[in-house]
Design a protein around this motif. Structure first.
Motif, short mmCIF file in Angstrom:
data_model
loop_
_atom_site.label_atom_id
_atom_site.label_comp_id
_atom_site.label_asym_id
_atom_site.label_seq_id
_atom_site.Cartn_x
_atom_site.Cartn_y
_atom_site.Cartn_z
N LEU A 7 74.15 -44.57 -67.64
CA LEU A 7 74.92 -43.88 -66.58
C LEU A 7 74.36 -42.95 -65.71
CD1 LEU A 7 78.04 -43.01 -69.04
CD2 LEU A 7 77.83 -45.12 -67.63
N GLU A 8 73.13 -43.06 -65.31
CA GLU A 8 72.24 -42.40 -64.37
C GLU A 8 72.81 -42.26 -63.06
OE1 GLU A 8 68.00 -43.46 -64.29
OE2 GLU A 8 68.01 -42.53 -66.45
N GLU A 9 73.65 -43.54 -62.59
CA GLU A 9 74.05 -43.46 -61.07
C GLU A 9 75.51 -43.37 -61.13
OE1 GLU A 9 72.05 -45.83 -58.47
OE2 GLU A 9 69.98 -45.15 -59.04
N MET A 10 76.16 -42.70 -61.71
CA MET A 10 77.62 -42.70 -61.56
C MET A 10 78.30 -42.15 -60.38
SD MET A 10 79.10 -41.15 -65.46
CE MET A 10 77.88 -39.97 -65.65
N SER A 11 79.00 -43.01 -59.77
CA SER A 11 79.33 -42.94 -58.33
C SER A 11 81.03 -42.63 -58.24
CB SER A 11 79.00 -43.91 -57.42
OG SER A 11 79.00 -43.51 -56.02
N GLU A 34 74.84 -38.26 -59.46
CA GLU A 34 73.86 -39.22 -60.03
C GLU A 34 72.63 -38.42 -60.23
OE1 GLU A 34 73.21 -42.18 -56.95
OE2 GLU A 34 75.32 -42.69 -56.82
N ASN A 89 78.56 -56.04 -59.19
CA ASN A 89 78.39 -54.50 -58.52
C ASN A 89 77.46 -54.64 -57.45
OD1 ASN A 89 78.02 -52.08 -58.14
ND2 ASN A 89 77.87 -51.24 -60.25
N GLY A 142 74.13 -51.94 -60.48
CA GLY A 142 74.55 -51.55 -61.93
C GLY A 142 75.45 -52.70 -62.61
N THR A 202 84.70 -44.21 -65.09
CA THR A 202 83.63 -44.20 -64.38
C THR A 202 82.91 -45.42 -64.17
OG1 THR A 202 81.72 -42.75 -63.48
CG2 THR A 202 82.20 -43.44 -66.01
N HIS A 203 81.90 -45.74 -63.47
CA HIS A 203 81.25 -46.88 -62.87
C HIS A 203 79.87 -46.47 -62.41
CE1 HIS A 203 81.66 -46.54 -58.59
NE2 HIS A 203 82.86 -46.15 -58.69
N THR A 204 78.91 -47.10 -62.30
CA THR A 204 77.53 -47.01 -61.78
C THR A 204 77.56 -47.51 -60.35
OG1 THR A 204 76.63 -48.97 -62.68
CG2 THR A 204 76.47 -46.94 -63.93
N ASP A 205 76.60 -47.26 -59.81
CA ASP A 205 76.31 -47.73 -58.15
C ASP A 205 75.59 -48.80 -58.08
OD1 ASP A 205 76.08 -47.17 -55.38
OD2 ASP A 205 75.11 -45.31 -55.41
#
Length: 294
Positions: free
Chosen positions: A47-51, A278, A95, A71, A65-68
């Protein structure tokens, strides 16, 4: 008021894991916004790049939530304290560059989760997509779904965008561009899903650039759009369209700029909003809560 803010600051500095109950108590004591209540540091590398983030309508204490780009093709479920609860895998899609997420009306008046694959840093994609699926009845650790897909274009060619929300009153879908000098509001219709050759309708120019996230309250009366440095806020009058509301001058709300803040979402009661960044410069994403003035 100043004492309350001092208490919040001390609790934040010592790592207090604030809860929605605590936030509500503060709101009762202090009607002014409280800046940046630190809820939780998210240290899961997935989850380092939640956008994007959007609170559930069916499960009010949980958000999606989701990642960039690059991901997993998955939506993650967390609670309002930032604890991870589950994952929803989206079948049959990738993605490429997911940039925002929303919860809104769908077929049959049911609540749906919408994912916006609208990122296009280089402005090279002739079409972009939205995905949607019904909100799950329960939040299990692992589940999957096959989303509906809406493929669309912009009237003047490719655009980069990172901000998306669904009007709970009309069901219309709204996108805010990112890289133009004055960001542009575009509209799609909910029933555009399943249609071919869909073109987003350009509505209004906004008085800022570099929009990275947006949300609308669950009653449709409040709208947020943020860029890397500012959170913009509008109150929408009864009977007013989204475009009419956003044509007015926005207020600026409290916000401490994050390393790369690309997510914002209203709490279900509309009295607070959350942000998350992020990971950048070895700083893990932190979920923050800000309270709104009545």
């Amino acid at each position: 008021m100043q004492i309350t803010r001092f208490i919040v600051l001390i609790l934040t500095l010592v790592g207090f894991q604030s809860s929605s109950i605590f936030a509500q108590l503060i709101a009762e004591k202090d009607p002014s916004p409280v800046s940046g209540i630190r809820v939780k540091t998210i240290d899961n590398p997935i989850l380092e790049e939640m956008s994007g983030l959007a609170f559930s309508k069916n499960h009010p204490d949980k958000f999606y939530t989701h990642t960039d780009s690059g991901g997993e093709a998955a939506v993650y479920v967390l609670d309002s304290l930032g604890s991870e609860l589950g994952k929803i895998t989206l079948e049959g899609v990738e993605n490429r560059d997911w940039e925002d997420i929303a919860v809104g009306l769908g077929p049959g008046g049911k609540s749906y989760v919408y994912v916006a694959e609208i990122g296009d840093n280089l402005g090279i994609h002739q079409s972009v997509q939205l995905f949607r699926f019904p909100e799950p009845e329960s939040c299990t650790k692992e589940q999957s779904t096959k989303p509906e897909i809406l493929t669309f274009t912009y009237p003047e060619g490719p655009r980069d965008a990172e901000s998306f929300f669904v009007d709970p009153i009309s069901g219309d879908l709204y996108i805010v561009s990112k890289r133009d000098k004055n960001n542009t509001l575009f509209r799609l219709r909910s029933d555009d899903f399943g249609k071919a050759d869909v073109v987003a309708k350009e509505l209004v120019k906004l008085p800022f650039t570099s929009a990275t996230a947006a949300d609308i309250s669950q009653d449709g009366s409040k709208i947020l759009i943020k860029n890397y440095f500012t959170v913009y806020y509008w109150e929408r009058d009864k009977g007013q369209s989204v475009a009419e509301a956003l044509s007015e001058d926005p207020k600026e709300l409290p916000y401490v700029p994050e390393p790369q803040g690309e997510a914002i979402g209203f709490r279900p009661d509309g009295k607070a909003y959350f942000t998350i960044s992020e990971k950048r410069f070895d700083i893990d994403p932190i979920l923050y809560l800000y309270l709104l003035t009545d």
